[in-house]
Design a protein around this motif. Sequence first.
Motif, PDB file in Angstrom:
ATOM      1  N   PRO A  38     -15.868 -11.364   6.698  1.00 47.15           N
ATOM      2  CA  PRO A  38     -15.936 -10.976   5.289  1.00 47.15           C
ATOM      3  C   PRO A  38     -16.998  -9.908   5.045  1.00 47.15           C
ATOM      4  N   ASP A  39     -16.735  -9.081   4.034  1.00 48.93           N
ATOM      5  CA  ASP A  39     -17.703  -8.057   3.597  1.00 48.93           C
ATOM      6  C   ASP A  39     -18.152  -7.177   4.761  1.00 48.93           C
ATOM      7  N   SER A  40     -17.202  -6.722   5.564  1.00 50.48           N
ATOM      8  CA  SER A  40     -17.549  -5.976   6.775  1.00 50.48           C
ATOM      9  C   SER A  40     -17.115  -4.515   6.719  1.00 50.48           C
ATOM     10  N   ASN A  41     -17.034  -3.942   5.518  1.00 54.00           N
ATOM     11  CA  ASN A  41     -16.709  -2.524   5.414  1.00 54.00           C
ATOM     12  C   ASN A  41     -17.850  -1.679   5.978  1.00 54.00           C
ATOM     13  N   GLY A  42     -17.486  -0.630   6.688  1.00 52.17           N
ATOM     14  CA  GLY A  42     -18.489   0.282   7.240  1.00 52.17           C
ATOM     15  C   GLY A  42     -18.124   1.719   6.916  1.00 52.17           C
ATOM     16  N   SER A  43     -17.550   2.414   7.909  1.00 53.13           N
ATOM     17  CA  SER A  43     -17.145   3.803   7.690  1.00 53.13           C
ATOM     18  C   SER A  43     -15.677   4.042   8.011  1.00 53.13           C
ATOM     19  N   GLN A  44     -15.020   3.076   8.661  1.00 53.42           N
ATOM     20  CA  GLN A  44     -13.631   3.278   9.038  1.00 53.42           C
ATOM     21  C   GLN A  44     -12.710   3.157   7.824  1.00 53.42           C
ATOM     22  N   PHE A  45     -11.746   4.055   7.778  1.00 55.16           N
ATOM     23  CA  PHE A  45     -10.810   4.078   6.648  1.00 55.16           C
ATOM     24  C   PHE A  45      -9.423   4.435   7.175  1.00 55.16           C
ATOM     25  N   PHE A  46      -8.406   4.166   6.353  1.00 58.02           N
ATOM     26  CA  PHE A  46      -7.055   4.538   6.764  1.00 58.02           C
ATOM     27  C   PHE A  46      -6.330   5.278   5.650  1.00 58.02           C
ATOM     28  N   LEU A  47      -5.491   6.212   6.074  1.00 60.16           N
ATOM     29  CA  LEU A  47      -4.706   7.032   5.170  1.00 60.16           C
ATOM     30  C   LEU A  47      -3.244   6.632   5.323  1.00 60.16           C
ATOM     31  N   VAL A  48      -2.627   6.227   4.231  1.00 67.55           N
ATOM     32  CA  VAL A  48      -1.250   5.738   4.270  1.00 67.55           C
ATOM     33  C   VAL A  48      -0.294   6.897   4.002  1.00 67.55           C
ATOM     34  N   PHE A  49       0.609   7.166   4.947  1.00 68.33           N
ATOM     35  CA  PHE A  49       1.595   8.229   4.727  1.00 68.33           C
ATOM     36  C   PHE A  49       3.020   7.685   4.609  1.00 68.33           C
ATOM     37  N   LYS A  50       3.165   6.366   4.739  1.00 74.48           N
ATOM     38  CA  LYS A  50       4.451   5.702   4.505  1.00 74.48           C
ATOM     39  C   LYS A  50       4.159   4.317   3.935  1.00 74.48           C
ATOM     40  N   GLU A  51       4.843   3.958   2.858  1.00 72.78           N
ATOM     41  CA  GLU A  51       4.574   2.669   2.211  1.00 72.78           C
ATOM     42  C   GLU A  51       4.577   1.537   3.233  1.00 72.78           C
ATOM     43  N   VAL A  52       3.593   0.646   3.107  1.00 73.08           N
ATOM     44  CA  VAL A  52       3.424  -0.394   4.106  1.00 73.08           C
ATOM     45  C   VAL A  52       2.864  -1.648   3.452  1.00 73.08           C
ATOM     46  N   GLN A  53       3.106  -2.795   4.081  1.00 73.97           N
ATOM     47  CA  GLN A  53       2.535  -4.060   3.622  1.00 73.97           C
ATOM     48  C   GLN A  53       1.426  -4.497   4.584  1.00 73.97           C
ATOM     49  N   TYR A  54       0.279  -4.784   3.991  1.00 76.24           N
ATOM     50  CA  TYR A  54      -0.852  -5.334   4.728  1.00 76.24           C
ATOM     51  C   TYR A  54      -1.429  -6.477   3.902  1.00 76.24           C
ATOM     52  N   PRO A  55      -2.313  -7.293   4.479  1.00 82.68           N
ATOM     53  CA  PRO A  55      -2.993  -8.307   3.675  1.00 82.68           C
ATOM     54  C   PRO A  55      -3.693  -7.670   2.471  1.00 82.68           C
ATOM     55  N   TYR A  72       0.878  -1.172   0.000  1.00 84.30           N
ATOM     56  CA  TYR A  72       0.000   0.000   0.000  1.00 84.30           C
ATOM     57  C   TYR A  72       0.919   1.227   0.000  1.00 84.30           C
ATOM     58  N   PRO A  73       1.078   1.869  -1.147  1.00 82.96           N
ATOM     59  CA  PRO A  73       2.021   2.994  -1.225  1.00 82.96           C
ATOM     60  C   PRO A  73       1.561   4.197  -0.410  1.00 82.96           C
ATOM     61  N   ALA A  74       2.509   5.060  -0.083  1.00 80.12           N
ATOM     62  CA  ALA A  74       2.151   6.326   0.550  1.00 80.12           C
ATOM     63  C   ALA A  74       1.169   7.062  -0.349  1.00 80.12           C
ATOM     64  N   GLY A  75       0.134   7.615   0.248  1.00 74.59           N
ATOM     65  CA  GLY A  75      -0.897   8.303  -0.519  1.00 74.59           C
ATOM     66  C   GLY A  75      -2.132   7.468  -0.769  1.00 74.59           C
ATOM     67  N   THR A  76      -2.108   6.203  -0.329  1.00 80.93           N
ATOM     68  CA  THR A  76      -3.260   5.324  -0.518  1.00 80.93           C
ATOM     69  C   THR A  76      -4.370   5.667   0.476  1.00 80.93           C
ATOM     70  N   LEU A  77      -5.599   5.628  -0.025  1.00 84.48           N
ATOM     71  CA  LEU A  77      -6.789   5.795   0.814  1.00 84.48           C
ATOM     72  C   LEU A  77      -7.568   4.493   0.722  1.00 84.48           C
ATOM     73  N   ALA A  78      -7.764   3.807   1.838  1.00 85.32           N
ATOM     74  CA  ALA A  78      -8.370   2.474   1.817  1.00 85.32           C
ATOM     75  C   ALA A  78      -9.316   2.274   2.995  1.00 85.32           C
ATOM     76  N   MET A  79     -10.186   1.274   2.836  1.00 88.30           N
ATOM     77  CA  MET A  79     -11.144   0.937   3.891  1.00 88.30           C
ATOM     78  C   MET A  79     -10.498   0.027   4.930  1.00 88.30           C
ATOM     79  N   ALA A  80     -10.923   0.188   6.171  1.00 86.47           N
ATOM     80  CA  ALA A  80     -10.571  -0.749   7.235  1.00 86.47           C
ATOM     81  C   ALA A  80     -11.802  -1.602   7.528  1.00 86.47           C
ATOM     82  N   HIS A  81     -11.572  -2.812   7.989  1.00 86.79           N
ATOM     83  CA  HIS A  81     -12.707  -3.681   8.316  1.00 86.79           C
ATOM     84  C   HIS A  81     -12.281  -4.706   9.345  1.00 86.79           C
ATOM     85  N   SER A  82     -13.232  -5.443   9.854  1.00 84.97           N
ATOM     86  CA  SER A  82     -12.923  -6.478  10.835  1.00 84.97           C
ATOM     87  C   SER A  82     -12.497  -7.748  10.111  1.00 84.97           C
ATOM     88  N   SER A  83     -12.293  -8.796  10.875  1.00 87.64           N
ATOM     89  CA  SER A  83     -11.870 -10.070  10.280  1.00 87.64           C
ATOM     90  C   SER A  83     -13.011 -10.767   9.550  1.00 87.64           C
TER      91      SER A  83
END
Length: 303
Positions: free
Chosen positions: A204-221, A191-202
């Motif tokens: 499936p299909d559990s997106n709601g309103s929480q989101f994360f802003l990436v300011f430093k390149e990072v690896q996530y699932p 997930y490169p710096a500048g990415t805007l993505a949804m956060a969710h629980s474990s």
Amino acid sequence: MASSKARQRALARAKTERQIARRAAVARRRRQWQAGIGSAVALALLVLVVIWKTGGFDPEPVRASDCAWTPIEQGDGILDVGKPRSTGVLKNGVKTMKITLGQGTVTARLDPSKAPCTVESFTYLAEKKFFDNTTCHRLTDAILQCGDPSGSGSGGPTYRFPNENVPSPIVDPSAAADPNASAPATGNAIYPAGTLAMAHSSEPDSNGSQFFLVFKEVQYPADYTVFGTIVSGLDVLEKIGAAGNDGSNQAGGGKPNQETKISSLTVTDTDPGEPSAAPSASGSADPSASAPASPAASASSKS
């Protein structure tokens, strides 16, 4: 004899006058025709300018198939503001999301063509002022997580929806037993710096309103919906990140040491422009390395 010549001269004068009159009439008609053409062209240009100014030349909206908003029970941190429309959701164009924080403003370009239901949800929630006066509840050395009206990490609206536009997993060639075989994916994505993505629980299909802003390149699932790109304000996020967190989140990170509150979040049908240059990547690029905590690891099954 003199009378005959006088008549000839009179006839000649009359003929000349008729010719002059005809030429004058032709010239007058030509000027009128040219003036009419000029007026028509000017009017046509004016009409074209008006159409252009009002967006008449924009491509016709493309509508997405139905969006699935799965209702959940209202409880602690769950705020009922209704649900977005399910049909007629836009699937093209560009939108601007502006997040006004106490530390500064972050602006992002949203992409309905890749994540139409996610963008529709944010547009709807922003209109309901769902995010206004809410606290960003989690910070790591790479992301800032926001969007929970309760600030607890388990809140959201009374609906959930599926993932869209998840990134491709990193491929690890060294993990292939057969050099000629296709290398397996690691399950993580960059997930490169500048990415805007949804956060969710474990779940499936559990997106709601929480989101994360990436300011430093990072690896996530490779399991988080990417729905936009930050075009300005990375410096604001970096300063928040530099202040650190309280380490209260067992999965990693914690509440920002510098309180980070969204005073307003808006979504408009405009183009925010090109993103500024992203900072150099400093996160782990080795897919076999230990990945940072999941952006939603702090959320309960409700988030």
